[in-house]
Scaffold this motif. Structure first.
Motif, PDB file in Angstrom:
ATOM      1  N   HIS A   1       0.831  -1.209   0.000  1.00  0.00           N
ATOM      2  CA  HIS A   1       0.000   0.000   0.000  1.00  0.00           C
ATOM      3  C   HIS A   1       0.864   1.258   0.000  1.00  0.00           C
ATOM      4  O   HIS A   1       0.578   2.230   0.686  1.00  0.00           O
ATOM      5  CB  HIS A   1      -0.966   0.022   1.198  1.00  0.00           C
ATOM      6  CG  HIS A   1      -1.886  -1.148   1.224  1.00  0.00           C
ATOM      7  ND1 HIS A   1      -2.973  -1.267   0.389  1.00  0.00           N
ATOM      8  CD2 HIS A   1      -1.870  -2.279   1.972  1.00  0.00           C
ATOM      9  CE1 HIS A   1      -3.583  -2.410   0.618  1.00  0.00           C
ATOM     10  NE2 HIS A   1      -2.928  -3.047   1.571  1.00  0.00           N
TER      11      HIS A   1
ATOM     12  N   GLU B   1      -3.766   8.508  -6.084  1.00  0.00           N
ATOM     13  CA  GLU B   1      -4.962   7.965  -5.454  1.00  0.00           C
ATOM     14  C   GLU B   1      -5.912   9.114  -5.145  1.00  0.00           C
ATOM     15  O   GLU B   1      -5.490  10.181  -4.731  1.00  0.00           O
ATOM     16  CB  GLU B   1      -4.590   7.248  -4.162  1.00  0.00           C
ATOM     17  CG  GLU B   1      -3.721   6.023  -4.368  1.00  0.00           C
ATOM     18  CD  GLU B   1      -3.386   5.345  -3.068  1.00  0.00           C
ATOM     19  OE1 GLU B   1      -4.191   4.498  -2.624  1.00  0.00           O
ATOM     20  OE2 GLU B   1      -2.336   5.693  -2.500  1.00  0.00           O
TER      21      GLU B   1
ATOM     22  N   GLY C   1     -12.710   2.870  -7.837  1.00  0.00           N
ATOM     23  CA  GLY C   1     -12.362   2.210  -6.588  1.00  0.00           C
ATOM     24  C   GLY C   1     -12.639   0.715  -6.624  1.00  0.00           C
ATOM     25  O   GLY C   1     -11.851  -0.086  -6.127  1.00  0.00           O
ATOM     26  N   PHE C   2     -13.756   0.314  -7.243  1.00  0.00           N
ATOM     27  CA  PHE C   2     -14.073  -1.105  -7.344  1.00  0.00           C
ATOM     28  C   PHE C   2     -13.042  -1.825  -8.211  1.00  0.00           C
ATOM     29  O   PHE C   2     -12.587  -2.924  -7.864  1.00  0.00           O
ATOM     30  CB  PHE C   2     -15.483  -1.304  -7.921  1.00  0.00           C
ATOM     31  CG  PHE C   2     -15.838  -2.752  -8.101  1.00  0.00           C
ATOM     32  CD1 PHE C   2     -16.128  -3.552  -6.997  1.00  0.00           C
ATOM     33  CD2 PHE C   2     -15.870  -3.323  -9.359  1.00  0.00           C
ATOM     34  CE1 PHE C   2     -16.457  -4.894  -7.155  1.00  0.00           C
ATOM     35  CE2 PHE C   2     -16.187  -4.666  -9.528  1.00  0.00           C
ATOM     36  CZ  PHE C   2     -16.485  -5.449  -8.424  1.00  0.00           C
TER      37      PHE C   2
ATOM     38  N   GLU D   1      -9.875  -2.204  -6.185  1.00  0.00           N
ATOM     39  CA  GLU D   1     -10.020  -3.225  -5.149  1.00  0.00           C
ATOM     40  C   GLU D   1      -9.901  -4.637  -5.739  1.00  0.00           C
ATOM     41  O   GLU D   1      -9.203  -5.490  -5.186  1.00  0.00           O
ATOM     42  CB  GLU D   1     -11.368  -3.065  -4.451  1.00  0.00           C
ATOM     43  CG  GLU D   1     -11.598  -4.063  -3.338  1.00  0.00           C
ATOM     44  CD  GLU D   1     -12.946  -3.877  -2.669  1.00  0.00           C
ATOM     45  OE1 GLU D   1     -13.485  -4.893  -2.190  1.00  0.00           O
ATOM     46  OE2 GLU D   1     -13.459  -2.744  -2.616  1.00  0.00           O
ATOM     47  N   CYS D   2     -10.552  -4.870  -6.867  1.00  0.00           N
ATOM     48  CA  CYS D   2     -10.478  -6.193  -7.510  1.00  0.00           C
ATOM     49  C   CYS D   2      -9.057  -6.501  -7.967  1.00  0.00           C
ATOM     50  O   CYS D   2      -8.562  -7.621  -7.789  1.00  0.00           O
ATOM     51  CB  CYS D   2     -11.441  -6.264  -8.693  1.00  0.00           C
ATOM     52  SG  CYS D   2     -13.179  -6.239  -8.201  1.00  0.00           S
TER      53      CYS D   2
ATOM     54  N   GLN E   1      -6.260  -5.233  -6.717  1.00  0.00           N
ATOM     55  CA  GLN E   1      -5.449  -5.467  -5.520  1.00  0.00           C
ATOM     56  C   GLN E   1      -5.661  -6.878  -4.983  1.00  0.00           C
ATOM     57  O   GLN E   1      -4.695  -7.530  -4.569  1.00  0.00           O
ATOM     58  CB  GLN E   1      -5.789  -4.432  -4.437  1.00  0.00           C
ATOM     59  CG  GLN E   1      -5.278  -3.055  -4.736  1.00  0.00           C
ATOM     60  CD  GLN E   1      -5.741  -2.025  -3.733  1.00  0.00           C
ATOM     61  OE1 GLN E   1      -6.922  -1.975  -3.375  1.00  0.00           O
ATOM     62  NE2 GLN E   1      -4.832  -1.180  -3.281  1.00  0.00           N
ATOM     63  N   GLN E   2      -6.881  -7.354  -5.006  1.00  0.00           N
ATOM     64  CA  GLN E   2      -7.148  -8.719  -4.551  1.00  0.00           C
ATOM     65  C   GLN E   2      -6.422  -9.725  -5.430  1.00  0.00           C
ATOM     66  O   GLN E   2      -5.853 -10.701  -4.929  1.00  0.00           O
ATOM     67  CB  GLN E   2      -8.653  -9.003  -4.558  1.00  0.00           C
ATOM     68  CG  GLN E   2      -9.400  -8.300  -3.454  1.00  0.00           C
ATOM     69  CD  GLN E   2     -10.894  -8.565  -3.506  1.00  0.00           C
ATOM     70  OE1 GLN E   2     -11.337  -9.623  -3.938  1.00  0.00           O
ATOM     71  NE2 GLN E   2     -11.671  -7.600  -3.052  1.00  0.00           N
TER      72      GLN E   2
END
Length: 117
Positions: free
Chosen positions: A68, A81, A101-102, A105-106, A108-109
């Protein structure tokens, strides 16, 4: 003076994180060129700018994501960001990839799960 053409990524090899939905918007990765990883925005498809990373840059960027700490150590992209997601600036061209953002997030996962190693 003629310069060799930049190799094209195999269009069938663009992939996204398994966490991404089927809504169309996602970060896509392609490693069909030996020693190079491409990153693009699926919302733009073939018209998307493509960030090209050599393998060391890609490993460094994934590490930045896992920690991060998007501090630009990778040398291929810099990230701003904001509340709506990320603006990814391609260092070589100055082009900007905008991810929600979604989508972030995906992605990053997927990075954390080792899907793009």
């Amino acid at each position: 003076m003629n310069h060799p053409a930049t190799p094209a990524f195999d269009p069938s090899r663009w992939r996204k994180s398994s966490a991404s939905g089927s809504d169309g918007g996602c970060v896509e990765v392609n490693d069909s060129i030996t020693g190079v990883v491409g990153l693009r925005d699926s919302k733009l498809g073939e018209t998307s700018p493509v960030a090209r990373f050599d393998r060391d840059q890609w490993a460094t960027w994934q590490d930045e994501i896992r920690r991060h700490r998007l501090d630009g150590e990778n040398g291929a992209v810099s990230v701003t960001e904001h509340s709506a997601g990320w603006d990814v600036r391609v260092s070589a061209t100055g082009e900007i990839l905008r991810f929600t953002g979604f989508e972030v997030e995906c992605f990053q996962q997927g990075v954390n799960a080792g899907e793009f190693d």
